[in-house]
Design an enzyme around this catalytic site. Structure first.
Site, PDB file in Angstrom:
ATOM      1  N   LEU A  75       0.785  -1.080   0.032  1.00 10.38           N
ATOM      2  CA  LEU A  75      -0.072  -0.146  -0.024  1.00 10.38           C
ATOM      3  C   LEU A  75       0.849   1.690  -0.082  1.00 10.38           C
ATOM      4  O   LEU A  75       0.382   2.342  -0.280  1.00 10.38           O
ATOM      5  CB  LEU A  75      -1.022   0.055   1.305  1.00 10.38           C
ATOM      6  CG  LEU A  75      -1.813  -1.307   1.151  1.00 10.38           C
ATOM      7  CD1 LEU A  75      -2.702  -1.015   2.565  1.00 10.38           C
ATOM      8  CD2 LEU A  75      -2.766  -1.338  -0.084  1.00 10.38           C
ATOM      9  N   ASP A 134       7.323  -6.766 -12.654  1.00  9.34           N
ATOM     10  CA  ASP A 134       8.676  -6.645 -12.068  1.00  9.34           C
ATOM     11  C   ASP A 134       9.435  -7.931 -12.309  1.00  9.34           C
ATOM     12  O   ASP A 134      10.592  -8.026 -11.849  1.00  9.34           O
ATOM     13  CB  ASP A 134       8.610  -6.385 -10.654  1.00  9.34           C
ATOM     14  CG  ASP A 134       8.092  -7.181  -9.912  1.00  9.34           C
ATOM     15  OD1 ASP A 134       7.597  -8.046 -10.303  1.00  9.34           O
ATOM     16  OD2 ASP A 134       8.165  -6.973  -8.527  1.00  9.34           O
ATOM     17  N   CYS A 192      11.737  -5.303  -5.875  1.00 10.16           N
ATOM     18  CA  CYS A 192      11.330  -4.165  -5.221  1.00 10.16           C
ATOM     19  C   CYS A 192      11.201  -4.511  -3.296  1.00 10.16           C
ATOM     20  O   CYS A 192      11.749  -3.985  -2.758  1.00 10.16           O
ATOM     21  CB  CYS A 192      10.001  -3.664  -5.410  1.00 10.16           C
ATOM     22  SG  CYS A 192      10.082  -2.630  -6.657  1.00 10.16           S
ATOM     23  N   CYS A 337      32.822 -12.777 -25.286  1.00 10.40           N
ATOM     24  CA  CYS A 337      32.164 -12.277 -26.312  1.00 10.40           C
ATOM     25  C   CYS A 337      31.683 -10.852 -25.618  1.00 10.40           C
ATOM     26  O   CYS A 337      32.523 -10.229 -24.874  1.00 10.40           O
ATOM     27  CB  CYS A 337      30.908 -12.998 -26.559  1.00 10.40           C
ATOM     28  SG  CYS A 337      29.783 -13.154 -24.872  1.00 10.40           S
TER      29      CYS A 337
END
Ligand SMILES: [Zn+2]
Length: 376
Positions: A75, A134, A192, A337
């Site tokens: 929230l 995410d 997060c 690479c």
């Protein structure tokens, strides 16, 4: 987006009057917005403001996909949900809030994950996609589905105090794979919930996504395609970088990717037979110490011309088998690479060809360049 635009009833004309006053948007723009179907992947931090503003603006249909339930720690940033929604499915909480905000919008809640089985069908049934996830695996899935279905992908991501946004997969824009050819290793990038995020930051970026989605829907302005917007909330600096399509991109370039697969599963399979890695510092020390290491650059000719690690031999992936004759299988062979992905693939091929002592330079020449230095 459709040829026949839906009409607006008197209540809608009244509700959207501040849009209709804009000459650039007007009645036709508002009808276009109503005629647009948007797929919102993720009803979290980015999806919250995006869904609220798209519903408020009168987008005709919104489909929300999310598997998660509302947690009290959400929230702080996921303003679509309230305290009384804790424990409910996010898509259900979102649907109720959006219906209250604008009953003229049709809202569909899909409680589950976007996966290889449902992504293409969902993306194809909408005019544009807003990626608010995410998860790296889901971002590749969204991107590949958008390329296959030919739909714009309004993308954003956030990390701590920083964010980025861009419109991908329009005719001249790159796709997510052009910008990020390979996913980070599992656990390399914290989410997060592990790293923390300033609560207002997804608000900022999700609102930018909603802005771009509305511009695409109404057909106005200059989309954020071919440009990557970088936002630093601590210094409050906005920077724009040009981004281009990669002609070697397996999704939108060579079109090798013809069907969807889950990136995470592919990663797990790759990790199973991963070629051991060597750090830039260790390689530099071994090269300085004159230890007999065979250093092979597996990039293509134009990359080799631009920069190389001193002491390397050029053995591009496209001609790798031809270069094996000059190698000693009893000595250590280090492959590199650009970023360490192709050298893994080359390493597996060398091992299969009877070279057991093969290593891949971690992070490729990019990391070597950053940590050591490269002379042309
Ligand atoms: Zn691409």
């Amino acid at each position: 987006m459709t040829a026949r635009l839906p009409s607006l009833d008197p209540a809608e004309i009244h509700r959207y009057s501040r849009h209709l006053l804009l000459p650039e948007l007007g009645l036709e723009g508002q009808r276009r917005i109503k005629g647009t179907r948007v797929l919102l992947v993720g009803a979290g931090g980015l999806g919250s403001p995006a869904a609220l503003y798209l519903a408020a603006a009168g987008v005709g249909h919104l489909t929300l996909v999310d598997f998660d339930a509302v947690d009290v720690t959400n929230l702080q940033r996921q303003v679509l949900h309230g305290t009384r929604d804790v424990g409910r499915l996010k898509v259900e909480s979102a649907r109720d809030r959006l219906r209250d905000l604008n009953p003229h919008v049709s809202v569909e809640a899909v409680a589950g994950r976007l996966d290889a089985g449902n992504a293409l069908g969902l993306v194809s049934a909408h005019d544009l996609v807003l990626d608010g996830t995410d998860s790296f695996a889901t971002r590749y899935l969204v991107s590949d589905a958008c390329v296959l279905a030919g739909k714009p992908n309004v993308h954003a991501s956030i990390f701590r105090f920083e964010g980025q946004a861009t419109v991908l997969s329009t005719p001249d824009a790159p796709c997510y794979r052009c910008l990020y050819p390979s996913p980070p290793a599992p656990g390399e990038v914290p989410t997060c919930s592990e790293a923390g995020v300033l609560g207002v930051l997804p608000g900022l970026l999700g609102t930018i996504q909603a802005t771009e989605a509305l511009k695409l829907a109404a057909g106005i302005g200059e989309p954020l395609s071919g440009r990557l917007l970088l936002v630093d909330a601590l210094s409050m600096r906005f920077r724009t970088m040009q981004v281009r399509r990669d002609p070697r991109c397996p999704a939108c370039g060579t079109r090798e990717i013809r069907e969807l697969r889950e990136e995470s599963a592919a990663c797990a399979a790759d990790a199973w037979d991963a070629v051991p890695e060597i750090d830039p510092a260790e390689l530099a020390a071994r090269l300085r110490g004159g230890e007999p290491v065979q250093l092979l650059d597996v990039r293509e000719a134009h990359e080799w011309e631009a920069a190389r690690i001193p002491g390397a031999r050029h053995a591009p992936m496209s001609g790798l088998d031809g270069a094996l004759g000059g190698l000693d299988p009893d000595r250590d062979t280090v492959l590199y690479c650009r970023s360490g992905v192709r050298s893994q693939e080359a390493g597996r091929r060398l091992r299969a060809a009877g070279f057991p002592r093969v290593f891949s330079l971690a992070g490729g020449i990019l990391r070597f360049d950053a940590e050591i230095h490269v002379n042309g």
